[in-house]
Design a protein around this motif. Structure first.
Motif, PDB file in Angstrom:
ATOM      1  N   PRO A 153       0.830  -7.104  -4.098  1.00  0.00           N
ATOM      2  CA  PRO A 153       0.585  -8.076  -5.323  1.00  0.00           C
ATOM      3  C   PRO A 153       0.376  -9.520  -4.635  1.00  0.00           C
ATOM      4  N   ASN A 154      -0.510 -10.272  -5.384  1.00  0.00           N
ATOM      5  CA  ASN A 154      -1.202 -11.378  -5.138  1.00  0.00           C
ATOM      6  C   ASN A 154      -0.183 -12.626  -4.701  1.00  0.00           C
ATOM      7  N   ASN A 155       1.005 -12.651  -5.324  1.00  0.00           N
ATOM      8  CA  ASN A 155       1.958 -13.688  -5.058  1.00  0.00           C
ATOM      9  C   ASN A 155       2.311 -13.909  -3.705  1.00  0.00           C
ATOM     10  N   THR A 156       2.476 -12.804  -2.947  1.00  0.00           N
ATOM     11  CA  THR A 156       2.889 -12.465  -1.612  1.00  0.00           C
ATOM     12  C   THR A 156       1.800 -12.665  -0.620  1.00  0.00           C
ATOM     13  N   HIS A 157       0.772 -12.829  -0.801  1.00  0.00           N
ATOM     14  CA  HIS A 157      -0.502 -12.809   0.230  1.00  0.00           C
ATOM     15  C   HIS A 157      -0.350 -13.945   1.086  1.00  0.00           C
ATOM     16  N   PHE A 158      -0.045 -15.314   0.527  1.00  0.00           N
ATOM     17  CA  PHE A 158      -0.120 -16.275   1.561  1.00  0.00           C
ATOM     18  C   PHE A 158       1.070 -16.279   2.320  1.00  0.00           C
ATOM     19  N   GLY A 198       0.887  -1.286  -0.026  1.00  0.00           N
ATOM     20  CA  GLY A 198      -0.016   0.033   0.038  1.00  0.00           C
ATOM     21  C   GLY A 198       0.973   1.320  -0.145  1.00  0.00           C
ATOM     22  N   GLY A 199       2.109   1.023  -0.585  1.00  0.00           N
ATOM     23  CA  GLY A 199       2.818   2.257  -0.416  1.00  0.00           C
ATOM     24  C   GLY A 199       2.467   3.547  -1.551  1.00  0.00           C
ATOM     25  N   GLU A 200       3.505   4.502  -1.508  1.00  0.00           N
ATOM     26  CA  GLU A 200       2.864   5.686  -2.349  1.00  0.00           C
ATOM     27  C   GLU A 200       2.434   5.538  -3.647  1.00  0.00           C
ATOM     28  N   SER A 247       1.099   2.995  -4.820  1.00  0.00           N
ATOM     29  CA  SER A 247      -0.112   1.767  -4.977  1.00  0.00           C
ATOM     30  C   SER A 247      -1.419   2.291  -5.356  1.00  0.00           C
ATOM     31  N   GLN A 248      -1.999   1.307  -5.955  1.00  0.00           N
ATOM     32  CA  GLN A 248      -3.567   1.690  -6.218  1.00  0.00           C
ATOM     33  C   GLN A 248      -4.286   1.654  -4.989  1.00  0.00           C
ATOM     34  N   ILE A 249      -3.991   0.746  -4.133  1.00  0.00           N
ATOM     35  CA  ILE A 249      -5.248   0.507  -3.176  1.00  0.00           C
ATOM     36  C   ILE A 249      -5.024   1.095  -1.854  1.00  0.00           C
ATOM     37  N   VAL A 292     -11.167 -10.162   4.592  1.00  0.00           N
ATOM     38  CA  VAL A 292     -10.722  -9.975   3.095  1.00  0.00           C
ATOM     39  C   VAL A 292     -11.521  -8.791   2.510  1.00  0.00           C
ATOM     40  N   THR A 293     -10.788  -7.964   2.060  1.00  0.00           N
ATOM     41  CA  THR A 293     -11.348  -6.698   1.461  1.00  0.00           C
ATOM     42  C   THR A 293     -12.036  -6.896   0.193  1.00  0.00           C
ATOM     43  N   TYR A 294     -13.096  -7.467   0.281  1.00  0.00           N
ATOM     44  CA  TYR A 294     -13.946  -7.406  -0.863  1.00  0.00           C
ATOM     45  C   TYR A 294     -15.117  -6.118  -0.719  1.00  0.00           C
ATOM     46  N   PHE A 340       5.729  -0.462   3.944  1.00  0.00           N
ATOM     47  CA  PHE A 340       4.941  -0.168   2.944  1.00  0.00           C
ATOM     48  C   PHE A 340       5.483  -0.326   1.305  1.00  0.00           C
ATOM     49  N   ASP A 341       6.636  -0.715   1.396  1.00  0.00           N
ATOM     50  CA  ASP A 341       6.809  -0.591  -0.232  1.00  0.00           C
ATOM     51  C   ASP A 341       8.107  -1.438  -0.365  1.00  0.00           C
ATOM     52  N   VAL A 342       8.019  -2.298  -1.608  1.00  0.00           N
ATOM     53  CA  VAL A 342       8.822  -3.418  -1.915  1.00  0.00           C
ATOM     54  C   VAL A 342      10.451  -2.644  -1.841  1.00  0.00           C
ATOM     55  N   PRO A 377       3.099  -0.310 -14.470  1.00  0.00           N
ATOM     56  CA  PRO A 377       3.650  -1.451 -13.763  1.00  0.00           C
ATOM     57  C   PRO A 377       2.568  -1.929 -12.830  1.00  0.00           C
ATOM     58  N   SER A 378       1.519  -1.098 -12.509  1.00  0.00           N
ATOM     59  CA  SER A 378       0.519  -1.573 -11.664  1.00  0.00           C
ATOM     60  C   SER A 378      -0.298  -2.813 -12.426  1.00  0.00           C
ATOM     61  N   THR A 379      -0.324  -2.782 -13.740  1.00  0.00           N
ATOM     62  CA  THR A 379      -0.838  -3.694 -14.627  1.00  0.00           C
ATOM     63  C   THR A 379      -0.014  -4.792 -14.686  1.00  0.00           C
ATOM     64  N   ARG A 380       1.012  -4.489 -14.922  1.00  0.00           N
ATOM     65  CA  ARG A 380       2.336  -5.459 -15.581  1.00  0.00           C
ATOM     66  C   ARG A 380       2.126  -6.887 -14.677  1.00  0.00           C
ATOM     67  N   TRP A 381       1.990  -6.703 -13.334  1.00  0.00           N
ATOM     68  CA  TRP A 381       2.038  -7.962 -12.583  1.00  0.00           C
ATOM     69  C   TRP A 381       0.533  -8.707 -12.654  1.00  0.00           C
ATOM     70  N   ARG A 382      -0.192  -7.724 -12.970  1.00  0.00           N
ATOM     71  CA  ARG A 382      -1.576  -8.574 -12.802  1.00  0.00           C
ATOM     72  C   ARG A 382      -1.856  -9.492 -14.191  1.00  0.00           C
ATOM     73  N   VAL A 383      -0.865  -9.487 -15.100  1.00  0.00           N
ATOM     74  CA  VAL A 383      -0.942 -10.345 -16.262  1.00  0.00           C
ATOM     75  C   VAL A 383       0.466 -11.298 -16.233  1.00  0.00           C
ATOM     76  N   CYS A 438      -6.725  -8.895   4.489  1.00  0.00           N
ATOM     77  CA  CYS A 438      -5.844  -9.161   3.387  1.00  0.00           C
ATOM     78  C   CYS A 438      -6.542  -8.935   2.363  1.00  0.00           C
ATOM     79  N   GLU A 439      -5.832  -8.361   1.190  1.00  0.00           N
ATOM     80  CA  GLU A 439      -6.684  -8.324  -0.178  1.00  0.00           C
ATOM     81  C   GLU A 439      -6.800  -9.466  -0.895  1.00  0.00           C
ATOM     82  N   LYS A 440      -7.642  -9.355  -1.882  1.00  0.00           N
ATOM     83  CA  LYS A 440      -8.261 -10.527  -2.524  1.00  0.00           C
ATOM     84  C   LYS A 440      -7.368 -10.569  -3.837  1.00  0.00           C
TER      85      LYS A 440
HETATM   86  P1  NAD Z   1       0.241  -1.901  -6.897  1.00  0.00           P
HETATM   87  O1  NAD Z   1       1.181  -2.558  -7.692  1.00  0.00           O
HETATM   88  O2  NAD Z   1      -0.460  -0.380  -7.314  1.00  0.00           O
HETATM   89  O3  NAD Z   1       0.999  -1.487  -5.437  1.00  0.00           O
HETATM   90  C1  NAD Z   1       1.768  -2.740  -4.732  1.00  0.00           C
HETATM   91  C2  NAD Z   1       2.388  -2.038  -3.376  1.00  0.00           C
HETATM   92  O4  NAD Z   1       2.742  -2.903  -2.775  1.00  0.00           O
HETATM   93  C3  NAD Z   1       3.077  -0.950  -3.693  1.00  0.00           C
HETATM   94  O5  NAD Z   1       3.372   0.055  -2.905  1.00  0.00           O
HETATM   95  C4  NAD Z   1       4.716  -1.955  -3.764  1.00  0.00           C
HETATM   96  O6  NAD Z   1       5.867  -1.240  -3.432  1.00  0.00           O
HETATM   97  C5  NAD Z   1       4.276  -2.634  -2.499  1.00  0.00           C
HETATM   98  N1  NAD Z   1       4.923  -4.014  -2.331  1.00  0.00           N
HETATM   99  C6  NAD Z   1       5.011  -5.054  -3.101  1.00  0.00           C
HETATM  100  N2  NAD Z   1       5.605  -6.158  -2.585  1.00  0.00           N
HETATM  101  C7  NAD Z   1       5.720  -5.749  -1.502  1.00  0.00           C
HETATM  102  C8  NAD Z   1       6.358  -6.601  -0.353  1.00  0.00           C
HETATM  103  N3  NAD Z   1       6.949  -7.727  -0.663  1.00  0.00           N
HETATM  104  N4  NAD Z   1       6.512  -5.976   1.005  1.00  0.00           N
HETATM  105  C9  NAD Z   1       6.064  -4.635   1.037  1.00  0.00           C
HETATM  106  N5  NAD Z   1       5.476  -4.014   0.109  1.00  0.00           N
HETATM  107  C10 NAD Z   1       5.324  -4.366  -1.218  1.00  0.00           C
HETATM  108  O7  NAD Z   1      -0.948  -3.054  -6.591  1.00  0.00           O
HETATM  109  P2  NAD Z   1      -2.431  -2.527  -6.184  1.00  0.00           P
HETATM  110  O8  NAD Z   1      -3.337  -2.284  -7.333  1.00  0.00           O
HETATM  111  O9  NAD Z   1      -2.500  -1.569  -4.960  1.00  0.00           O
HETATM  112  O10 NAD Z   1      -2.940  -3.995  -5.573  1.00  0.00           O
HETATM  113  C11 NAD Z   1      -2.278  -4.552  -4.355  1.00  0.00           C
HETATM  114  C12 NAD Z   1      -3.323  -5.642  -3.809  1.00  0.00           C
HETATM  115  O11 NAD Z   1      -4.722  -4.948  -3.853  1.00  0.00           O
HETATM  116  C13 NAD Z   1      -3.664  -6.845  -4.949  1.00  0.00           C
HETATM  117  O12 NAD Z   1      -3.795  -7.821  -4.334  1.00  0.00           O
HETATM  118  C14 NAD Z   1      -4.617  -6.471  -5.705  1.00  0.00           C
HETATM  119  O13 NAD Z   1      -5.545  -7.502  -6.123  1.00  0.00           O
HETATM  120  C15 NAD Z   1      -5.575  -5.758  -4.340  1.00  0.00           C
HETATM  121  N6  NAD Z   1      -6.730  -4.869  -5.285  1.00  0.00           N
HETATM  122  C16 NAD Z   1      -7.724  -4.973  -4.604  1.00  0.00           C
HETATM  123  C17 NAD Z   1      -8.674  -4.331  -4.768  1.00  0.00           C
HETATM  124  C18 NAD Z   1     -10.116  -4.112  -4.071  1.00  0.00           C
HETATM  125  O14 NAD Z   1     -11.103  -3.807  -4.634  1.00  0.00           O
HETATM  126  N7  NAD Z   1     -10.318  -5.102  -3.008  1.00  0.00           N
HETATM  127  C19 NAD Z   1      -8.620  -2.999  -5.977  1.00  0.00           C
HETATM  128  C20 NAD Z   1      -7.296  -2.885  -6.569  1.00  0.00           C
HETATM  129  C21 NAD Z   1      -6.343  -3.947  -5.848  1.00  0.00           C
END
Ligand code: NAD
Length: 389
Positions: free
Chosen positions: A93-98, A19-21, A23-25, A140-142, A46-48, A186-192, A113-115
């Motif tokens: 991003p999703n690969n780190t959630h678990f 959820g860093g600077e 990030s979308q969400i 879970v943030t639905y 907050f950030d990778v 980049p925010s779309t790149r990992w999604r695909v 946790c995000e979905k």
């Molecule tokens: P994003 O790529 O815009 O941002 C990801 C953020 O996570 C960045 O700040 C990045 O630096 C940070 N990050 C990445 N790996 C990290 C790590 N190992 N440790 C700490 N920080 C790390 O992605 P986004 O669009 O914000 O999506 C993030 C998650 O939210 C995804 O799982 C996505 O599916 C979900 N999402 C949910 C909704 C919803 O409606 N619930 C909407 C958008 C995105």
């Protein structure tokens, strides 16, 4: 009605991973968590990029020594403090959630946790088991499920106002990725990229939202079997789909469909849920979230408006500004975070009576979404065949 009073009377010490600077969400998590003062942001990874994370965290007002370079040091250092965090949100991003959720539970934290929660049912089962063992919640943030009118629909359906539920049509079909925008964004790149999103794109990223809304409107809804076809209109995205159709049969005898797409050119979200019963139908659209269409066979259409006295009392409990003024996604998320806070507090107090009748998107909801995506992929990759769920 919600008026900003902290529902707990105390604030939960809270941290974030991701959820860093840029990030979308991230911002909506912070905004929602802090809206009713039930959470106080005290720490984060907050950030990778650790440097960026430190700069951003301190700009948010977090003490520099509590802005950590990664989630491992966050959980270890906070566990060693008397005033360490009690709950953490995961917005990476999703690969780190678990791995992050598992480490958080092991460190004795409640998790939001995000979905999608993770990639496989095995992983989701493990998180479910660990959450029970440690007596910590996973929310879970639905986020859309926090809209008031979703709960109005739930109450109307429970009261039998639609009759027997026959058909559930769902869609989340936006047009934002009709071209290969991932080449620049980049925010779309990992999604695909399967390394980051596992076995699916739009099924996991988009379809799990309306699926969970339907499950909220019709409690106990369970898919018996499904058939899925998926396509990659931007060829470089294969094997991940940017469009998918799913047909479903539910255990209650209803049938349904899902259209998930990122290539519905020209569309904004187009997230719609239509529930059809033997007597009437309800339809909700996330682009007009303050309205719910109620269509009784043989009668004029009724548009139910958020915040009005004719709504069910349980739906109105989460009204924030009364009818007329628009509420939106930030309010829906705030309602969810308020519920996460109440669930965390009740769990800490061992209040099982409260929890037995309390709705929030929990670990079971996360698991149901993961299982559904897994079954869709299994069906699609076998040539769009029916699979038992
Ligand atoms: P994003 O790529 O815009 O941002 C990801 C953020 O996570 C960045 O700040 C990045 O630096 C940070 N990050 C990445 N790996 C990290 C790590 N190992 N440790 C700490 N920080 C790390 O992605 P986004 O669009 O914000 O999506 C993030 C998650 O939210 C995804 O799982 C996505 O599916 C979900 N999402 C949910 C909704 C919803 O409606 N619930 C909407 C958008 C995105």
């Amino acid at each position: 009605m919600i008026n900003g009073i902290n529902p707990l009377g105390h604030s939960l010490r809270w941290g974030m991973v991701g959820g860093g600077e840029t990030s979308q969400i991230g911002y909506i998590h912070r905004s929602a968590a802090q809206r009713d003062s039930a959470f106080t942001l005290l720490a984060g990874a907050f950030d990778v990029n650790a440097e960026r994370g430190l700069a951003f965290g301190t700009a948010l007002g977090v003490q520099p020594e509590r802005c950590y370079p990664d989630y491992e040091s966050l959980f270890a250092a906070e566990a060693a403090r008397e005033d360490g965090i009690q709950a953490v949100s995961v917005a990476t991003p999703n690969n780190t959630h678990f791995a992050i959720c598992r480490a958080a539970l092991q460190a004795g934290l409640h998790v939001i946790c995000e979905k999608p929660l993770c990639f496989t049912t095995q992983e989701a089962d493990e998180l479910e088991r660990l959450s029970a063992e440690k007596n910590k919640i996973i929310g879970v943030t639905y986020g859309y499920a926090g809209y008031q009118l979703i709960h109005q629909a739930r109450e109307m359906i429970a009261a039998g106002e639609l009759g027997d539920i026959r058909i559930i049509n769902m869609q989340f079909a936006h047009g934002f990725h009709s071209e290969a925008v991932e080449l620049k964004n980049p925010s779309t790149r990992w999604r695909v990229d399967p390394r980051f999103v596992g076995p699916s794109y739009v099924l996991g990223d988009l379809a799990t939202h309306p699926l969970f809304i339907a499950e909220t409107m019709v409690p106990g809804l369970q898919v018996k079997r499904l058939m899925c076809a998926r396509q990659s209109f931007i060829e470089s995205r294969a094997p991940l789909e940017d469009n998918a159709y799913v047909l479903m049969e539910f255990r209650n005898g209803a049938v349904g469909s899902m259209w998930a797409s990122a290539v519905n050119a020209g569309a904004m979200h187009s997230q719609k849920i239509r529930i059809t019963g033997s007597r009437a139908s309800l339809e909700w659209w996330d682009e007009q979230p303050n309205q719910l269409r109620y269509e009784v066979q043989g009668e004029p259409v009724r548009i139910l408006e958020r915040g009005m006295g004719y709504l069910n009392a349980r739906a109105l409990e989460e009204d924030r500004i009364s009818g007329g003024h628009a509420e939106g996604l930030f309010e829906a998320w705030s309602n969810l975070y308020r519920r996460f806070a109440l669930a965390i507090d009740a769990t800490d107090r061992g209040d099982t009576a409260f929890l037995s009748d309390f709705w929030y998107p929990d670990v079971h909801a996360g698991l149901a979404g993961v299982r559904w995506v897994e079954n869709c992929v299994r069906s699609a990759d076998a040539g769009a065949v029916w699979v038992e769920c």
